[in-house]
Design an enzyme around this catalytic site. Structure first.
Site, short mmCIF file in Angstrom:
data_model
loop_
_atom_site.label_atom_id
_atom_site.label_comp_id
_atom_site.label_asym_id
_atom_site.label_seq_id
_atom_site.Cartn_x
_atom_site.Cartn_y
_atom_site.Cartn_z
N CYS A 146 0.89 -1.17 0.00
CA CYS A 146 0.00 0.00 0.00
C CYS A 146 0.91 1.20 0.00
O CYS A 146 1.59 1.48 0.99
CB CYS A 146 -0.91 0.04 1.22
SG CYS A 146 -1.82 1.61 1.35
N CYS A 206 -0.66 4.23 2.54
CA CYS A 206 -0.49 4.11 3.99
C CYS A 206 -0.23 2.65 4.35
O CYS A 206 0.91 2.23 4.37
CB CYS A 206 -1.68 4.69 4.75
SG CYS A 206 -3.30 4.18 4.16
N SER A 207 -1.27 1.88 4.58
CA SER A 207 -1.05 0.50 5.03
C SER A 207 -2.30 -0.32 4.81
O SER A 207 -2.62 -1.18 5.63
CB SER A 207 -0.71 0.52 6.52
OG SER A 207 -1.69 1.25 7.22
N CYS A 208 -3.03 -0.07 3.74
CA CYS A 208 -4.25 -0.83 3.46
C CYS A 208 -3.89 -2.31 3.33
O CYS A 208 -2.88 -2.66 2.71
CB CYS A 208 -4.92 -0.31 2.19
SG CYS A 208 -5.44 1.42 2.36
#
Lengths: 202, 124
Positions: free
Chosen positions: A107, A110-112
């Protein structure tokens, strides 16, 4: 009034930890969050939801060609057959590794991450280094993870978003075709489902 | 042979606390997840401009900062309230004997803030 330092007191937490506590207190006071619900949420991700779920999905796909076909055509519905659904798994896409293509997931924003099948992402997945390098030099990143690609394999990098979450269906290890689903699931690591490891390699 | 042990999802309890607050607020409808990721992604980018983030403490520090931002945007809190409550927690830690549970001092800043506003009006 100066603070009395003669009494031993509790160790002062870090600045962000104090701010997190402040946020919770404010939100609880305003009735916007329920402390019991917060604890239940944390407990769920500590104990019930994690890569063991995704491993069961992969194992079933290996053992059951009809399930695999459903998984590749409508991942969200197929994964729900095993009871895994909900937040951050509403729009799942499963990408299959073959002799021609190796998939990996990142991602860049961000951090999906697909929570229902993989849980909370590891720190390295959230690090700036992985998030930038996975796209720019995926082969170098894979080499650092110890992934030996076949000469025939292209690398495809999938950028997760708030809307779409990817899960890699790793190649089934040689010699594992007689195993049952439970044993197959043990061959599937978290990283194999992100694409930074091969199944059976850890 | 048992299934692989799930890795610990949070490196520190406050990481889980911050995580759960955002998820609970999202599910209660205070913001959408795309709204969250856009704001959080921008905050990560800014935080990372001073040096690469390791994805652990610095990631959740940015998470907390984004929660503060979004609560202010939504009118749920403001900087004064956030600072006051953090001060309460700080004071509670400093004044609680070691080994005892720490609770922030009451009266609550929510009430104190209302009183302060009334005072400002009176003294202006």
């Amino acid at each position: 009034m100066p603070h009395d330092h003669h009494e031993p007191h509790s160790l002062l937490p870090s600045d962000p930890e104090l701010r997190a506590r402040a946020l919770e207190t404010i939100l609880v006071q305003k009735g916007l969050v329920d402390p019991a619900a917060l604890s239940a949420l944390i407990d769920t991700y500590q104990n019930d939801i994690g890569p063991q779920n995704g491993a069961r999905v992969v194992a079933r796909a290996w053992a059951n060609p009809a399930f695999k076909a459903r998984l590749l055509s409508d991942a969200t519905a197929a994964i729900a057959e095993l009871g895994f659904a909900g937040r951050q798994g509403e729009h799942m896409v499963v990408v299959e590794n073959t002799a021609a293509v190796h998939n990996m997931v990142v991602c860049t924003l961000c951090s999906c991450y697909p929570w229902p099948v993989l849980g909370i992402p590891p720190a390295w997945y959230k690090s700036d280094e992985y998030r930038s390098r996975a796209v720019k030099e995926p082969r170098a990143v894979l080499a650092e993870f110890g992934v030996a690609l076949l000469g025939s394999q292209k690398v495809r990098v999938w950028d997760s978003s708030a809307e779409v979450r990817y899960l890699v269906l790793p190649m089934q290890p040689e010699g594992s075709h007689e195993l049952d689903e439970g044993a197959l699931a043990n061959l599937v690591s978290r990283n194999a489902m992100i694409g930074t490891a091969l199944a059976g390699a850890e | 042979m048992t299934s692989p042990t799930p890795p610990a999802p949070f490196d520190a309890p406050w990481h889980g606390q911050a995580f759960s607050l955002a998820v609970a607020l999202n599910e209660a409808g205070h913001f959408s997840w795309p709204e969250w990721t856009e704001l959080f992604g921008a905050a990560l980018k800014e935080a990372g401009s001073n040096g690469p983030l390791d994805g652990s403490d610095d990631y959740y520090t940015t998470w907390v900062a984004t929660l503060e931002t979004i609560l202010c945007q939504k009118g749920i809190a403001d900087k004064g309230l956030l600072d006051a409550m953090k001060s309460n927690w700080t004071e509670a830690f400093l004044s609680t004997p070691h080994g005892q549970p720490v609770h922030p001092e009451l009266p609550l800043p929510l009430q104190a803030k209302g009183a302060a506003r009334a005072d400002e009006g009176g003294r202006a």
